[in-house]
Design an enzyme around this catalytic site. Structure first.
Site, PDB file in Angstrom:
ATOM      1  CE1 TYR A 280      -3.207   2.822   0.107  1.00 42.36           C
ATOM      2  CE2 TYR A 280      -2.800   2.827   2.765  1.00 42.36           C
ATOM      3  CZ  TYR A 280      -3.653   3.344   1.567  1.00 42.36           C
ATOM      4  OH  TYR A 280      -4.214   4.657   1.584  1.00 42.36           O
TER       5      TYR A 280
ATOM      6  CG  ASP B 198      -3.626   2.058  -3.724  1.00 39.24           C
ATOM      7  OD1 ASP B 198      -3.235   2.720  -4.643  1.00 39.24           O
ATOM      8  OD2 ASP B 198      -4.656   2.456  -2.857  1.00 39.24           O
TER       9      ASP B 198
END
Length: 270
Positions: free
Chosen positions: A119, A160
């Protein structure tokens, strides 16, 4: 072997949607981001009831990643290799944020695949310390990916990335031009990962772009299809040669109380 990444934007709020997605699509490996939960509060038992093994690297209220493996399909629990990249957050004394989890995944009778769930920091507002942290984190990620590359293991880095790589990865260049996700420095750092030999699976099979993985909750972005691509699956050469299909489970973004991201998946030849 189907591997997938899904920024769920809060495990507590999205658990019903996550369970639906797992039941309907059944990835062998699922990488989750932004779980916003400490390890002990993560609802592992509910996912284990679906047949998944769970490994969590959590953080209270913010960030957090997790990796799930499908035990019903014969996959062993993920074997932890590394958590964290050893880089502190942008605030003095903050310590390291929960953004990186690296494991080996295998069936009892098969060779292991290295799976990395990330992330990546958002970097806004830009310029500023949060953007500097984003770039430093990407440098550290590249170094770790280089070490994985040197080990010559089949590997995938999913998550992400908070980077819009190309102009055709967004509904509007003008709308995003000042955002940290699309700054030249962010794009250059991402491009260096690809130049090192990693394959962007979604771009490879969708070379013309126009595929979104994120739609903001504001301004009717979902209804107007004002999205962009920031969730990526990067494959080592050993896995890139096995790539069969890749896609976005876009329909799940339109469900009630959905995450603002849609899951991204890739199917690899065994």
């Amino acid at each position: 072997m189907k591997i997938a990444t899904f920024n769920i934007n809060g495990i507590k709020a999205r658990l019903p949607r996550l369970k639906e997605w797992l039941a309907e699509t059944r990835p062998a490996v699922a990488c989750l981001q932004e779980i916003k939960s400490v390890d002990e509060n993560f609802p592992a038992s509910e996912l284990e009831e679906l047949g998944y093994h769970v490994l969590v690297h959590g953080q209270k209220a913010f960030n957090g990643v997790a990796i799930l493996t499908d035990g019903e399909a014969g996959y062993e629990p993920p074997k932890e290799v590394q958590r964290g990249l050893g880089i502190d957050g942008p605030k003095d004394g903050e310590g390291e944020q929960a953004r990186y989890l690296e494991v080996d995944v295998a069936k009892s009778d098969g060779a292991a695949t290295r799976i990395v769930c990330i992330y990546l920091p958002n970097g806004n507002p830009h310029p500023g310390p949060k953007f500097d942290y984003k770039l430093a984190w990407m440098d550290r990620l590249r170094a770790r990916m280089g070490a994985i590359w040197a080990a010559e293991v089949p590997a995938a880095v999913l998550g992400d990335f908070n980077v819009i790589p190309e102009d055709d990865d967004t509904f509007s260049v003008k709308a995003m031009v000042s955002d940290a996700l699309m700054q030249p420095e962010s794009r250059a750092a991402y491009a260096r990962l690809l130049a090192d030999g990693w394959t962007d699976a979604l771009r490879t099979l969708n070379p013309r772009g126009g595929v979104w993985t994120y739609w903001d909750y504001q301004a009717g972005a979902w209804q107007r299809d004002h999205g962009f691509r920031i969730d990526h699956v990067l494959l080592s050469p050993e896995l890139a040669d096995r790539l069969l299909a890749v896609g976005v489970d876009r329909e799940h973004r339109g469900r009630e109380k959905a995450s603002d991201h849609a899951p991204v998946w890739a199917t690899l030849k065994d």
